[in-house]
Design a protein around this motif. Sequence first.
Motif, PDB file in Angstrom:
ATOM      1  N   ASP A  36      11.731  17.885  11.626  1.00  0.00           N
ATOM      2  CA  ASP A  36      13.155  17.882  11.993  1.00  0.00           C
ATOM      3  C   ASP A  36      13.539  16.448  12.334  1.00  0.00           C
ATOM      4  O   ASP A  36      12.668  15.573  12.406  1.00  0.00           O
ATOM      5  N   LEU A  37      14.824  16.225  12.528  1.00  0.00           N
ATOM      6  CA  LEU A  37      15.317  14.857  12.707  1.00  0.00           C
ATOM      7  C   LEU A  37      14.612  14.126  13.844  1.00  0.00           C
ATOM      8  O   LEU A  37      14.184  12.994  13.696  1.00  0.00           O
ATOM      9  N   GLN A  38      14.531  14.789  14.996  1.00  0.00           N
ATOM     10  CA  GLN A  38      13.850  14.169  16.145  1.00  0.00           C
ATOM     11  C   GLN A  38      13.314  15.256  17.065  1.00  0.00           C
ATOM     12  O   GLN A  38      13.798  16.383  17.019  1.00  0.00           O
ATOM     13  N   PRO A  39      12.332  14.895  17.900  1.00  0.00           N
ATOM     14  CA  PRO A  39      11.833  15.887  18.850  1.00  0.00           C
ATOM     15  C   PRO A  39      12.933  16.233  19.854  1.00  0.00           C
ATOM     16  O   PRO A  39      13.661  15.347  20.298  1.00  0.00           O
ATOM     17  N   THR A  40      13.084  17.489  20.177  1.00  0.00           N
ATOM     18  CA  THR A  40      14.099  17.951  21.138  1.00  0.00           C
ATOM     19  C   THR A  40      13.439  18.987  22.046  1.00  0.00           C
ATOM     20  O   THR A  40      12.375  19.521  21.704  1.00  0.00           O
ATOM     21  N   PRO A  41      14.075  19.316  23.166  1.00  0.00           N
ATOM     22  CA  PRO A  41      13.550  20.400  24.001  1.00  0.00           C
ATOM     23  C   PRO A  41      13.434  21.706  23.209  1.00  0.00           C
ATOM     24  O   PRO A  41      12.483  22.473  23.408  1.00  0.00           O
ATOM     25  N   ASP A  42      14.375  21.968  22.303  1.00  0.00           N
ATOM     26  CA  ASP A  42      14.290  23.172  21.450  1.00  0.00           C
ATOM     27  C   ASP A  42      12.994  23.157  20.639  1.00  0.00           C
ATOM     28  O   ASP A  42      12.261  24.148  20.573  1.00  0.00           O
ATOM     29  N   ALA A  43      12.711  22.002  20.005  1.00  0.00           N
ATOM     30  CA  ALA A  43      11.503  21.879  19.177  1.00  0.00           C
ATOM     31  C   ALA A  43      10.255  22.074  20.035  1.00  0.00           C
ATOM     32  O   ALA A  43       9.318  22.781  19.643  1.00  0.00           O
ATOM     33  N   GLU A  44      10.279  21.453  21.212  1.00  0.00           N
ATOM     34  CA  GLU A  44       9.147  21.564  22.137  1.00  0.00           C
ATOM     35  C   GLU A  44       8.890  23.039  22.476  1.00  0.00           C
ATOM     36  O   GLU A  44       7.739  23.496  22.522  1.00  0.00           O
ATOM     37  N   GLY A  45       9.976  23.770  22.710  1.00  0.00           N
ATOM     38  CA  GLY A  45       9.874  25.195  23.049  1.00  0.00           C
ATOM     39  C   GLY A  45       9.240  26.005  21.923  1.00  0.00           C
ATOM     40  O   GLY A  45       8.410  26.894  22.171  1.00  0.00           O
ATOM     41  N   PHE A  59       4.633  18.561  15.285  1.00  0.00           N
ATOM     42  CA  PHE A  59       6.006  18.154  14.957  1.00  0.00           C
ATOM     43  C   PHE A  59       5.988  16.852  14.166  1.00  0.00           C
ATOM     44  O   PHE A  59       5.255  15.923  14.506  1.00  0.00           O
ATOM     45  N   PHE A  60       6.822  16.773  13.132  1.00  0.00           N
ATOM     46  CA  PHE A  60       6.889  15.584  12.283  1.00  0.00           C
ATOM     47  C   PHE A  60       8.350  15.149  12.180  1.00  0.00           C
ATOM     48  O   PHE A  60       9.139  15.838  11.535  1.00  0.00           O
ATOM     49  N   PRO A  61       8.702  14.025  12.809  1.00  0.00           N
ATOM     50  CA  PRO A  61      10.102  13.589  12.745  1.00  0.00           C
ATOM     51  C   PRO A  61      10.445  13.082  11.347  1.00  0.00           C
ATOM     52  O   PRO A  61       9.692  12.289  10.774  1.00  0.00           O
ATOM     53  N   ALA A  62      11.554  13.559  10.796  1.00  0.00           N
ATOM     54  CA  ALA A  62      11.959  13.108   9.460  1.00  0.00           C
ATOM     55  C   ALA A  62      13.378  13.564   9.158  1.00  0.00           C
ATOM     56  O   ALA A  62      13.804  14.626   9.600  1.00  0.00           O
ATOM     57  N   ASP A  63      14.077  12.734   8.394  1.00  0.00           N
ATOM     58  CA  ASP A  63      15.324  13.165   7.766  1.00  0.00           C
ATOM     59  C   ASP A  63      14.916  13.632   6.374  1.00  0.00           C
ATOM     60  O   ASP A  63      14.397  12.833   5.580  1.00  0.00           O
ATOM     61  N   VAL A  64      15.122  14.917   6.071  1.00  0.00           N
ATOM     62  CA  VAL A  64      14.592  15.448   4.804  1.00  0.00           C
ATOM     63  C   VAL A  64      15.181  14.768   3.570  1.00  0.00           C
ATOM     64  O   VAL A  64      14.599  14.849   2.488  1.00  0.00           O
ATOM     65  N   SER A  65      16.320  14.092   3.720  1.00  0.00           N
ATOM     66  CA  SER A  65      16.922  13.442   2.554  1.00  0.00           C
ATOM     67  C   SER A  65      16.162  12.166   2.154  1.00  0.00           C
ATOM     68  O   SER A  65      16.446  11.595   1.103  1.00  0.00           O
ATOM     69  N   ASP A  66      15.220  11.736   2.971  1.00  0.00           N
ATOM     70  CA  ASP A  66      14.440  10.513   2.713  1.00  0.00           C
ATOM     71  C   ASP A  66      13.225  10.858   1.842  1.00  0.00           C
ATOM     72  O   ASP A  66      12.255  11.466   2.321  1.00  0.00           O
ATOM     73  N   PHE A  67      13.266  10.454   0.579  1.00  0.00           N
ATOM     74  CA  PHE A  67      12.220  10.819  -0.385  1.00  0.00           C
ATOM     75  C   PHE A  67      10.842  10.298   0.037  1.00  0.00           C
ATOM     76  O   PHE A  67       9.859  11.050   0.048  1.00  0.00           O
ATOM     77  N   GLN A  68      10.784   9.006   0.365  1.00  0.00           N
ATOM     78  CA  GLN A  68       9.477   8.410   0.717  1.00  0.00           C
ATOM     79  C   GLN A  68       8.879   9.073   1.953  1.00  0.00           C
ATOM     80  O   GLN A  68       7.684   9.357   2.009  1.00  0.00           O
ATOM     81  N   ARG A  69       9.738   9.326   2.937  1.00  0.00           N
ATOM     82  CA  ARG A  69       9.264   9.936   4.187  1.00  0.00           C
ATOM     83  C   ARG A  69       8.722  11.342   3.901  1.00  0.00           C
ATOM     84  O   ARG A  69       7.731  11.762   4.495  1.00  0.00           O
ATOM     85  N   ALA A  70       9.361  12.067   2.988  1.00  0.00           N
ATOM     86  CA  ALA A  70       8.916  13.429   2.660  1.00  0.00           C
ATOM     87  C   ALA A  70       7.485  13.408   2.135  1.00  0.00           C
ATOM     88  O   ALA A  70       6.654  14.244   2.528  1.00  0.00           O
TER      89      ALA A  70
END
Length: 247
Positions: A36-45, A59-70
């Motif tokens: 997901d975009l960034q770690p959040t309390p929701d993600a932590e939960g 957890f893996f922070p990422a903007d899914v639109s970023d090809f290289q990051r994917a």
Amino acid sequence: MELQGKVALVTGGSRGIGAAIALALARSGADIAICDLQPTPDAEGILKAVTGLGGRASFFPADVSDFQRAQKVVAEVVAALGRLDILVNNAGINLDRVSWKMSEEEWDRVLGVNLKGAFNYARAAALIFRGQQGGKIVNISSVNGLRGQWGLANYAAAKAGLIGLTKTLARELGSSHVNVNAVAPGYIRTKMTDALPRQAKDDALKETVLGRLGTPEDVAHLVAFLCSERAAYITGEVIKVDGGQYI
Ligand SMILES: NC(=O)c1ccc[n+]([C@@H]2O[C@H](COP(=O)([O-])OP(=O)(O)OC[C@H]3O[C@@H](n4cnc5c(N)ncnc54)[C@H](O)[C@@H]3O)[C@@H](O)[C@H]2O)c1
């Protein structure tokens, strides 16, 4: 516990439908990677809930639109959790505006996240699934990708595009024993739909034949089934979960 020993990556899995999918897969025994975009309390939960069920969660922070990051995230998931068996392309956004007022940025961003994002992760996962001769991909589309909707040119086009992507991947990966399906939810109560005008909710409720709006769990049950061996002979399908909103 039919997914015991399997690893599932759920994009946009921190909240809403993605979080319900992550939990449903964990309840079936899968270890969970959330991107997901960034770690959040929701993600932590959600991560805590997965470990509470006895699974591993990362957890893996990422903007899914970023090809290289994917490509990197998928490699990082395999490095952290040992393998990858299931990919759920769930991350999505909406930037609604009637076509003739929609900006180029609104079009590009929604297509970039909702459609290119799914391609980015499917491409990386396909290499692994072909190598191991097995895997599952579920793409979260929408009934509005099937029927179109006022003010949703970017969103409906992206969700329709996901259906073409799903059917193509199913053809390309079938001989490698990979099942690829799309799920098309109707109006599901989440933060995404909470932000819509009251009228949209009332209209959706009137469209249903079951007389209620959907929950994230309604969608998650189907995704968990499609990721199981009970759905081994289902591929290239688009299945609505919409309470009869679009029959
Ligand atoms: N809620 C509905 O009625 C409904 C209906 C049909 C389809 N869908 C689809 O289901 C999916 C989940 O929707 P939801 O209602 O749970 O939405 P939501 O807004 O509650 O959750 C979306 C999640 O995706 C993440 N995300 C957004 N952009 C991202 C990006 N660029 N990279 C990584 N993560 C990103 C968000 O941070 C969030 O955690 C979406 O694809 C949506 O289009 C929702």
